[in-house]
Design a protein around this motif. Structure first.
Motif, PDB file in Angstrom:
ATOM      1  N   GLY A 323       6.090  78.223 122.413  1.00 48.68           N
ATOM      2  CA  GLY A 323       6.248  79.383 123.287  1.00 48.68           C
ATOM      3  C   GLY A 323       6.959  79.067 124.593  1.00 48.68           C
ATOM      4  N   ASN A 324       7.670  77.930 124.629  1.00 46.24           N
ATOM      5  CA  ASN A 324       8.303  77.512 125.876  1.00 46.24           C
ATOM      6  C   ASN A 324       9.819  77.544 125.827  1.00 46.24           C
ATOM      7  N   LEU A 325      10.389  78.393 124.986  1.00 43.32           N
ATOM      8  CA  LEU A 325      11.845  78.475 124.981  1.00 43.32           C
ATOM      9  C   LEU A 325      12.243  79.947 124.982  1.00 43.32           C
ATOM     10  N   GLY A 326      12.296  80.499 126.165  1.00 39.95           N
ATOM     11  CA  GLY A 326      12.808  81.852 126.287  1.00 39.95           C
ATOM     12  C   GLY A 326      11.819  82.942 125.915  1.00 39.95           C
ATOM     13  N   THR A 327      10.555  82.586 125.752  1.00 41.36           N
ATOM     14  CA  THR A 327       9.563  83.606 125.448  1.00 41.36           C
ATOM     15  C   THR A 327       8.586  83.697 126.611  1.00 41.36           C
ATOM     16  N   VAL A 328       8.130  84.883 126.866  1.00 44.53           N
ATOM     17  CA  VAL A 328       7.237  85.086 128.007  1.00 44.53           C
ATOM     18  C   VAL A 328       5.782  84.991 127.557  1.00 44.53           C
TER      19      VAL A 328
ATOM     20  N   THR B 327       7.113  78.376 132.917  1.00 44.22           N
ATOM     21  CA  THR B 327       7.171  79.391 133.955  1.00 44.22           C
ATOM     22  C   THR B 327       7.494  80.736 133.313  1.00 44.22           C
ATOM     23  N   VAL B 328       6.967  81.761 133.877  1.00 40.10           N
ATOM     24  CA  VAL B 328       7.158  83.090 133.299  1.00 40.10           C
ATOM     25  C   VAL B 328       8.347  83.789 133.969  1.00 40.10           C
ATOM     26  N   VAL B 329       8.417  83.682 135.285  1.00 39.99           N
ATOM     27  CA  VAL B 329       9.493  84.326 136.022  1.00 39.99           C
ATOM     28  C   VAL B 329      10.471  83.255 136.509  1.00 39.99           C
ATOM     29  N   LYS B 330      11.753  83.485 136.300  1.00 38.74           N
ATOM     30  CA  LYS B 330      12.777  82.553 136.766  1.00 38.74           C
ATOM     31  C   LYS B 330      12.889  82.634 138.288  1.00 38.74           C
ATOM     32  N   ARG B 331      12.586  81.518 138.968  1.00 36.94           N
ATOM     33  CA  ARG B 331      12.829  81.418 140.407  1.00 36.94           C
ATOM     34  C   ARG B 331      13.768  80.256 140.633  1.00 36.94           C
ATOM     35  N   SER B 350      25.979  82.975 140.446  1.00 35.99           N
ATOM     36  CA  SER B 350      24.996  82.367 139.555  1.00 35.99           C
ATOM     37  C   SER B 350      25.583  81.072 139.034  1.00 35.99           C
ATOM     38  N   VAL B 351      24.763  80.028 138.990  1.00 32.79           N
ATOM     39  CA  VAL B 351      25.197  78.747 138.436  1.00 32.79           C
ATOM     40  C   VAL B 351      24.623  78.640 137.034  1.00 32.79           C
ATOM     41  N   VAL B 352      25.519  78.539 136.040  1.00 37.02           N
ATOM     42  CA  VAL B 352      25.076  78.481 134.650  1.00 37.02           C
ATOM     43  C   VAL B 352      25.611  77.214 134.006  1.00 37.02           C
ATOM     44  N   GLY B 353      24.869  76.709 133.040  1.00 43.40           N
ATOM     45  CA  GLY B 353      25.280  75.516 132.319  1.00 43.40           C
ATOM     46  C   GLY B 353      26.226  75.841 131.174  1.00 43.40           C
ATOM     47  N   PRO B 354      26.582  74.832 130.362  1.00 39.13           N
ATOM     48  CA  PRO B 354      27.607  75.001 129.326  1.00 39.13           C
ATOM     49  C   PRO B 354      27.073  75.525 127.994  1.00 39.13           C
ATOM     50  N   LEU B 355      25.772  75.767 127.901  1.00 39.75           N
ATOM     51  CA  LEU B 355      25.223  76.142 126.596  1.00 39.75           C
ATOM     52  C   LEU B 355      25.471  77.614 126.292  1.00 39.75           C
ATOM     53  N   CYS B 356      25.606  77.899 125.002  1.00 39.34           N
ATOM     54  CA  CYS B 356      25.854  79.267 124.531  1.00 39.34           C
ATOM     55  C   CYS B 356      24.563  80.053 124.475  1.00 39.34           C
ATOM     56  N   THR B 357      23.840  80.121 125.557  1.00 44.42           N
ATOM     57  CA  THR B 357      22.621  80.921 125.586  1.00 44.42           C
ATOM     58  C   THR B 357      22.381  81.414 127.005  1.00 44.42           C
ATOM     59  N   PRO B 358      21.940  82.656 127.122  1.00 45.59           N
ATOM     60  CA  PRO B 358      21.674  83.184 128.468  1.00 45.59           C
ATOM     61  C   PRO B 358      20.503  82.493 129.150  1.00 45.59           C
ATOM     62  N   LEU B 359      19.742  81.662 128.419  1.00 47.30           N
ATOM     63  CA  LEU B 359      18.660  80.905 129.053  1.00 47.30           C
ATOM     64  C   LEU B 359      19.202  79.827 129.989  1.00 47.30           C
ATOM     65  N   ASP B 360      20.470  79.450 129.782  1.00 55.53           N
ATOM     66  CA  ASP B 360      21.009  78.285 130.491  1.00 55.53           C
ATOM     67  C   ASP B 360      21.523  78.683 131.868  1.00 55.53           C
ATOM     68  N   ARG B 361      20.616  78.884 132.793  1.00 57.57           N
ATOM     69  CA  ARG B 361      20.964  79.330 134.136  1.00 57.57           C
ATOM     70  C   ARG B 361      20.245  78.436 135.144  1.00 57.57           C
TER      71      ARG B 361
END
Lengths: 410, 410
Positions: A323-328, B327-331, B350-361
């Motif tokens: 539950g630690n990859l992009g899930t709340v 973490t639940v909320v991105k800070r 916004s500073v984002v990494g090279p990965l093809c996913t919106p999680l990579d911020r």
């Protein structure tokens, strides 16, 4: 007690069999636990389901990032029309299985060394920005080579019900739809080989209607851009986003309905008459359900009235399942006690990994057959974004083993 | 615009200097980006702050899991009294720096091979359950060796304000306080060397009063258990949980106040008179602020009115900074443009990494000096749970470099 997701139908359980053998058999073959077992029969069945549902005009690309295990790539490469890569590292392993012409490279942060490798390999570079085009052009000039490029478009719509939305908003992915035409014109004014469009609206959607809307929306967007350009793109990669049912209540998507709707839209599209090819890129949907993570129970303990099964692998190998990859909210993947018979008495337990952190929980208060130290726990839906998307060095535990099984004749 | 955390005072910035040198200098030394630079001067200062604040009776243990980089371990080992490990892998690297007598091994899923290694090394095994004690005893008998064991107690209180609560509830960690006495009695009835207690209530708390409450609560629990046992434990590991200020509004803890309160409680404790030693185990607080992650801007792009700096490293190296580890909320962690002068014009990016996913911020809509392709972005607070807690293989990008700098004479 909390519910868990549904075990994929391909795995007969109580007791679990994977490609006709027991979990203990595969643990012996691997030499130790924890291990991932990938049943290639499941992957081949997904490819067949795709082919049965989709128009022959729609090519199938495999997105390597979902699972880059070398034997799996060897087996899947002959079954798909192309490989999609997201880094120079993935490009290198793709080129061992397909020629550059069947490889496309997307990703918002391509470095100069990665662009150079793609230019030399004649892979299709899915351009993420005007700046990336400028760098590609400069590098190609220096190399004296003609680059093959497509334009990745940030669509003006999003994939509803998507776990990862990538369209319809400000994103680092692709060029906003309203600027794509100008970039295409610049590419066509150069001597680069313009290979078409890449439109990706999101991933992991279980909403069939939303997937149809996104794929046909991508087609419509491609038609508008072709109109603007006055030229049909050689290839339109319509994206993917096909989800798989991880969690309680999740239902599989209806690929046949998607194929019918997309096929009908393509039939009516002016692009089809103009000789355009189409592709969808799938990763998770092709390989996610083929994988079973097997981890051995090291301890069985009570704390304040709850029972914990402590296993020798956890979030260090299966970050998403914890539950630690992009899930709340933590929800439970399907899990099973591998050796349990169907009529075994059950109890409510949490399955936790060996790490010294409360984050390391593979299953939260699920009902399972009573299990003991030495038994194997199976975590299903482990074929995509498992070991490669997990912090394998965390706390210094060994890397998991991986096995590809169920290959015809293998 | 969203706020970000505060850059640690040890790093002079605008432009950034790390141990007196520029970020570009360290990137040249490392040979490529991305890289982690660990300034050992910051670690040494934290150790000195601890020693100045704490009673001489309180030993300092370093929890290797926070950062197992070999040169950092070499440098910190002589400064601390013990090393705490969480796996057989960590035990092996600890034994290269300390004798077994200065090493303790906690972790809920210790395998037989890990217990065997600890027994042979005469490291202290922090027993997590009655079952683990039974296995330890059986393995010791087979080896003909006397194991050194402590009892990890699941305290009947929790560390308030903690990022990771590990006490006061059902957990896989330790033996519930009400069963610890019985386990101690069983150990003492064997010929094992009972080394004491390990009480860990949580981690990453920034609440000084709550930390005092947890440490003195652990002391009081140890007193009760010693009373029950009719014997003073040789060592009481009181835990740690000292947090560091990652996020906007976070304030550092008052270690001097903690030291005074704990020292006063120990002075009055019957355990102190009985010759008991005390320890706290710290990881993140010792090394978290020493690290700077440097990643180069590969692209600068606009999308729907927002500006993105795309860097060559991201969540594959810095999972926690991307908001995807518990973490639940991105800070926003503190970030900076390494080369920027103090009077540079600023913008929201916004500073984002090279990965093809919106999680990579790495940073979400922060105000930074205007930066360009080729500039280095610094992400601070990168010394703990960085590379080792991140999915480095994700999407096939290279592993980051690591450098230890700021060693006196080095």
């Amino acid at each position: 007690m909390k519910p868990m997701g549904t075990i994929p139908a391909e795995f007969s359980h109580a007791p679990l069999r994977i490609a006709g053998e027991s979990a203990e058999h595969w643990a012996r073959v691997a030499g130790d636990t924890p291990l991932f077992v990938y049943d290639f029969g499941v992957v081949a069945a997904r490819v067949a389901r795709f082919r049965a549902a989709m128009s022959l005009r729609v090519k199938l690309h495999y997105a390597i990032k979902a699972n880059p295990f070398a034997p799996l790539l060897d087996a899947i490469a002959p079954l798909v029309d192309g490989l999609d890569v997201a880094s120079g590292g993935e490009l290198a392993i793709a080129l061992q299985r397909k020629s550059g012409g069947a490889i496309s490279f997307a990703g918002p942060g391509k470095r100069d060394d990665e662009l150079t490798a793609a230019i030399i390999a004649q892979a299709t570079i899915n351009l993420e920005s005007e700046g990336e085009w400028n760098r590609t052009l400069a590098l190609s000039d220096r190399l004296g080579l003609r680059p093959r490029v497509a334009v990745r478009v940030n669509p003006d719509f999003e994939l509803r019900g998507s776990g990862m939305r990538m369209g319809g908003r400000a994103t680092p992915f692709g060029v906003d739809a309203d600027r794509a035409g100008a970039l295409i014109a610049r590419i066509r004014a150069s001597d680069a080989d313009w290979h078409g469009l890449h439109i990706f609206a999101g991933s992991q959607s279980l909403d069939t209607a939303a997937l149809i809307e996104a794929l046909t929306g991508a087609l419509a967007l491609a038609e508008r851009l072709a109109d603007q350009a006055g030229l049909s793109p050689p290839l339109v990669n319509l994206g993917g986003g096909f989800g798989i049912p991880y969690f309680p209540g999740d239902l599989p998507i209806d690929v046949m309905a998607i194929g019918q709707a997309l096929g009908a839209a393509i039939e009516q599209s002016p692009l089809a008459g103009a000789g355009c090819s189409f592709a969808t890129e799938l990763g998770r949907w092709l390989v996610g359900e083929c994988g079973v993570y097997l981890t051995r129970i090291v301890d069985r303990k009570q704390s304040r009235g709850e029972t914990f099964l402590v296993t020798d692998g956890g979030m260090n190998h299966q970050l998403a399942a914890s539950g630690n990859l992009g899930t709340v909210v933590k929800r439970n993947y399907p899990v099973a006690v591998a050796s349990a018979e169907s009529d075994a008495p059950t109890e409510t337990v949490s399955v936790v990994g060996p790490l010294c952190t409360p984050l390391d929980r593979l299953a939260d208060r699920v009902t399972l057959p009573v299990a003991h130290v030495g038994d194997l726990v199976a975590v299903f839906m482990a074929g995509a974004y498992g070991v490669s998307a997990s912090p394998t060095a965390f706390l210094g535990h060994p890397a998991p083993r991986e096995l590809l099984v169920g290959i015809a004749g293998g």
